[in-house]
Design a protein around this motif. Structure first.
Motif, PDB file in Angstrom:
ATOM      1  N   LEU A  29      -6.860  15.600 -28.643  1.00 30.60           N
ATOM      2  CA  LEU A  29      -6.486  14.191 -28.415  1.00 30.60           C
ATOM      3  C   LEU A  29      -6.037  13.536 -29.725  1.00 30.60           C
ATOM      4  O   LEU A  29      -5.008  12.851 -29.760  1.00 30.60           O
ATOM      5  CB  LEU A  29      -7.680  13.428 -27.820  1.00 30.60           C
ATOM      6  CG  LEU A  29      -7.515  11.915 -27.678  1.00 30.60           C
ATOM      7  CD1 LEU A  29      -6.368  11.574 -26.725  1.00 30.60           C
ATOM      8  CD2 LEU A  29      -8.814  11.258 -27.209  1.00 30.60           C
ATOM      9  N   ALA A  30      -6.792  13.790 -30.785  1.00 26.78           N
ATOM     10  CA  ALA A  30      -6.446  13.192 -32.084  1.00 26.78           C
ATOM     11  C   ALA A  30      -5.073  13.687 -32.551  1.00 26.78           C
ATOM     12  O   ALA A  30      -4.256  12.899 -33.030  1.00 26.78           O
ATOM     13  CB  ALA A  30      -7.522  13.538 -33.108  1.00 26.78           C
ATOM     14  N   GLU A  31      -4.813  14.978 -32.392  1.00 31.45           N
ATOM     15  CA  GLU A  31      -3.508  15.536 -32.778  1.00 31.45           C
ATOM     16  C   GLU A  31      -2.394  14.879 -31.961  1.00 31.45           C
ATOM     17  O   GLU A  31      -1.351  14.523 -32.488  1.00 31.45           O
ATOM     18  CB  GLU A  31      -3.476  17.068 -32.539  1.00 31.45           C
ATOM     19  CG  GLU A  31      -4.461  17.865 -33.390  1.00 31.45           C
ATOM     20  CD  GLU A  31      -3.885  18.292 -34.749  1.00 31.45           C
ATOM     21  OE1 GLU A  31      -2.749  17.904 -35.059  1.00 31.45           O
ATOM     22  OE2 GLU A  31      -4.614  18.998 -35.479  1.00 31.45           O
ATOM     23  N   ALA A  32      -2.656  14.704 -30.679  1.00 34.06           N
ATOM     24  CA  ALA A  32      -1.630  14.106 -29.798  1.00 34.06           C
ATOM     25  C   ALA A  32      -1.369  12.650 -30.194  1.00 34.06           C
ATOM     26  O   ALA A  32      -0.230  12.185 -30.194  1.00 34.06           O
ATOM     27  CB  ALA A  32      -2.086  14.198 -28.335  1.00 34.06           C
ATOM     28  N   ALA A  74      -3.523  17.105 -38.102  1.00 34.74           N
ATOM     29  CA  ALA A  74      -2.122  16.883 -38.480  1.00 34.74           C
ATOM     30  C   ALA A  74      -1.941  17.060 -40.000  1.00 34.74           C
ATOM     31  O   ALA A  74      -1.402  16.186 -40.680  1.00 34.74           O
ATOM     32  CB  ALA A  74      -1.632  15.512 -38.015  1.00 34.74           C
ATOM     33  N   GLY A  75      -2.450  18.184 -40.508  1.00 37.03           N
ATOM     34  CA  GLY A  75      -2.192  18.557 -41.897  1.00 37.03           C
ATOM     35  C   GLY A  75      -3.076  17.913 -42.950  1.00 37.03           C
ATOM     36  O   GLY A  75      -2.876  18.134 -44.141  1.00 37.03           O
ATOM     37  N   LYS A  76      -4.059  17.115 -42.512  1.00 29.23           N
ATOM     38  CA  LYS A  76      -4.921  16.450 -43.495  1.00 29.23           C
ATOM     39  C   LYS A  76      -6.378  16.537 -43.015  1.00 29.23           C
ATOM     40  O   LYS A  76      -6.657  16.207 -41.865  1.00 29.23           O
ATOM     41  CB  LYS A  76      -4.484  14.982 -43.586  1.00 29.23           C
ATOM     42  CG  LYS A  76      -4.941  14.268 -44.832  1.00 29.23           C
ATOM     43  CD  LYS A  76      -4.568  12.805 -44.791  1.00 29.23           C
ATOM     44  CE  LYS A  76      -3.173  12.527 -45.305  1.00 29.23           C
ATOM     45  NZ  LYS A  76      -2.926  11.071 -45.432  1.00 29.23           N
ATOM     46  N   PRO A  77      -7.294  16.972 -43.901  1.00 34.64           N
ATOM     47  CA  PRO A  77      -8.695  17.108 -43.457  1.00 34.64           C
ATOM     48  C   PRO A  77      -9.256  15.781 -42.928  1.00 34.64           C
ATOM     49  O   PRO A  77      -8.943  14.707 -43.445  1.00 34.64           O
ATOM     50  CB  PRO A  77      -9.427  17.528 -44.732  1.00 34.64           C
ATOM     51  CG  PRO A  77      -8.380  18.136 -45.605  1.00 34.64           C
ATOM     52  CD  PRO A  77      -7.104  17.402 -45.295  1.00 34.64           C
ATOM     53  N   MET A  78     -10.082  15.890 -41.915  1.00 33.50           N
ATOM     54  CA  MET A  78     -10.683  14.695 -41.304  1.00 33.50           C
ATOM     55  C   MET A  78     -11.391  13.828 -42.327  1.00 33.50           C
ATOM     56  O   MET A  78     -11.313  12.605 -42.284  1.00 33.50           O
ATOM     57  CB  MET A  78     -11.713  15.115 -40.252  1.00 33.50           C
ATOM     58  CG  MET A  78     -11.106  15.664 -39.011  1.00 33.50           C
ATOM     59  SD  MET A  78     -12.416  15.622 -37.781  1.00 33.50           S
ATOM     60  CE  MET A  78     -12.272  17.257 -37.192  1.00 33.50           C
ATOM     61  N   LEU A  79     -12.102  14.482 -43.270  1.00 32.94           N
ATOM     62  CA  LEU A  79     -12.827  13.742 -44.308  1.00 32.94           C
ATOM     63  C   LEU A  79     -11.868  12.856 -45.106  1.00 32.94           C
ATOM     64  O   LEU A  79     -12.175  11.687 -45.392  1.00 32.94           O
ATOM     65  CB  LEU A  79     -13.540  14.735 -45.242  1.00 32.94           C
ATOM     66  CG  LEU A  79     -14.191  14.156 -46.494  1.00 32.94           C
ATOM     67  CD1 LEU A  79     -15.278  13.157 -46.125  1.00 32.94           C
ATOM     68  CD2 LEU A  79     -14.774  15.282 -47.357  1.00 32.94           C
ATOM     69  N   VAL A  80     -10.721  13.399 -45.451  1.00 30.57           N
ATOM     70  CA  VAL A  80      -9.738  12.641 -46.232  1.00 30.57           C
ATOM     71  C   VAL A  80      -9.241  11.451 -45.406  1.00 30.57           C
ATOM     72  O   VAL A  80      -9.137  10.323 -45.912  1.00 30.57           O
ATOM     73  CB  VAL A  80      -8.573  13.547 -46.670  1.00 30.57           C
ATOM     74  CG1 VAL A  80      -7.483  12.736 -47.358  1.00 30.57           C
ATOM     75  CG2 VAL A  80      -9.085  14.655 -47.584  1.00 30.57           C
ATOM     76  N   LEU A  91      -9.974   8.720 -37.273  1.00 28.73           N
ATOM     77  CA  LEU A  91      -8.862   7.801 -36.962  1.00 28.73           C
ATOM     78  C   LEU A  91      -9.312   6.346 -36.847  1.00 28.73           C
ATOM     79  O   LEU A  91      -8.598   5.504 -36.303  1.00 28.73           O
ATOM     80  CB  LEU A  91      -8.168   8.245 -35.662  1.00 28.73           C
ATOM     81  CG  LEU A  91      -7.603   9.666 -35.649  1.00 28.73           C
ATOM     82  CD1 LEU A  91      -6.816   9.924 -34.363  1.00 28.73           C
ATOM     83  CD2 LEU A  91      -6.702   9.908 -36.863  1.00 28.73           C
ATOM     84  N   THR A  92     -10.468   6.036 -37.379  1.00 26.92           N
ATOM     85  CA  THR A  92     -10.985   4.667 -37.303  1.00 26.92           C
ATOM     86  C   THR A  92     -10.036   3.677 -37.985  1.00 26.92           C
ATOM     87  O   THR A  92      -9.715   3.837 -39.166  1.00 26.92           O
ATOM     88  CB  THR A  92     -12.367   4.594 -37.978  1.00 26.92           C
ATOM     89  OG1 THR A  92     -13.227   5.520 -37.308  1.00 26.92           O
ATOM     90  CG2 THR A  92     -12.949   3.190 -37.924  1.00 26.92           C
TER      91      THR A  92
END
Ligand code: CTP
Ligand code: MG
Length: 232
Positions: free
Chosen positions: A226-229, A44-50, A120-121
């Protein structure tokens, strides 16, 4: 927030020992099939690391963050993250990367190891792990009940056993450790798929706290969908 309150918050963070979080993000993301190291894949527009680092900072109980990335992505990672976050180069296996992070960890009292891929923790889970460390457990990991029945199989595909599902937990990160325990665990064997396994090998007790479904590891394309949803 008033100045007095800010001071109180800072004291609450460091009382009883400092907490450093190591964020392994040096994997290649082969199973995600995104054509790049997955920590840098946007969710959703932001790197997972961030997202993973923001979650750690939002928890309010982490004093320092070190991210571990592939050698050619150090500058890219630094540009994405707050200047207070340290960026170091990782290694071939996850344990090699964590070892690189540990070398940069200085004299922190507690170490969290948290996959960038668990983007998403919720901060509440991070706080739960740190609270149990501060209450005296030397190794704390989040775990969830297993929904599928799990079989042990041999090389020819034959089932050799069915462990009682009620005794199994699928474990997540952040995994938290007394720094001395984790350093000792890392002096020995490598090659485990989580840090707690190395701590178990040196005979230390590992305590499981309730995990969180939102802390799932984004591993395959379906996990990213799933994460995007969930964020939509
Ligand atoms: N990781 C790391 N260094 C490695 C391997 C993995 O820092 N040499 C990190 C990944 O970046 C990820 C976390 O460890 O944040 C969990 O690993 P995994 O989900 O297996 O990620 P990848 O190894 O990148 O994915 P794959 O196994 O599909 O290639
Ligand atoms: Mg991997």
């Amino acid at each position: 927030m008033r100045v007095e309150e800010q001071k109180l918050t800072a004291n609450a963070t460091t009382a009883g020992g400092t907490v450093i979080a190591l964020v392994p993000a040096a994997g290649r993301g082969i199973r995600l099939e995104a054509g790049m190291p997955k920590a840098f894949v946007e969710l959703a527009g932001k790197p997972m690391l961030v997202r993973a680092v923001e979650g750690l900072l939002a928890a309010g109980c982490v004093d320092q963050v070190v991210v571990i990335v592939p050698a050619d992505l150090v500058a890219a990672a630094a540009a994405l993250l707050p200047a207070t976050v340290q960026v170091v180069v990782g290694g071939a296996e996850r344990t090699d990367s964590v070892r690189c992070g540990l070398q940069a960890a200085g004299d922190a009292d507690y170490v969290l190891v948290h996959d960038a891929a668990r983007a998403l923790t919720p901060p509440g889970l991070i706080q739960r792990v740190v609270a149990e460390l501060r209450s005296g457990h030397r190794a704390v990991i989040p775990g969830l009940a297993v929904v599928d029945t799990v079989k042990a199989v041999d090389a020819s595909g034959m089932v050799v056993g069915t462990p009682d599902r009620a005794t199994l937990r699928a474990v997540q990160t952040p995994q938290g450790f007394d720094a001395e325990v984790l350093r000792r665990a890392y002096r020995g064997e490598s090659g485990a798929t989580d840090d707690a396994a190395l701590v178990e090998l040196i005979g230390e007790q590992v305590f499981v706290v309730a995990g969180d479904e939102m802390a799932f590891k984004i591993t395959r394309p379906i996990d990213l969908a799933l994460a995007e949803a969930l964020l939509a």
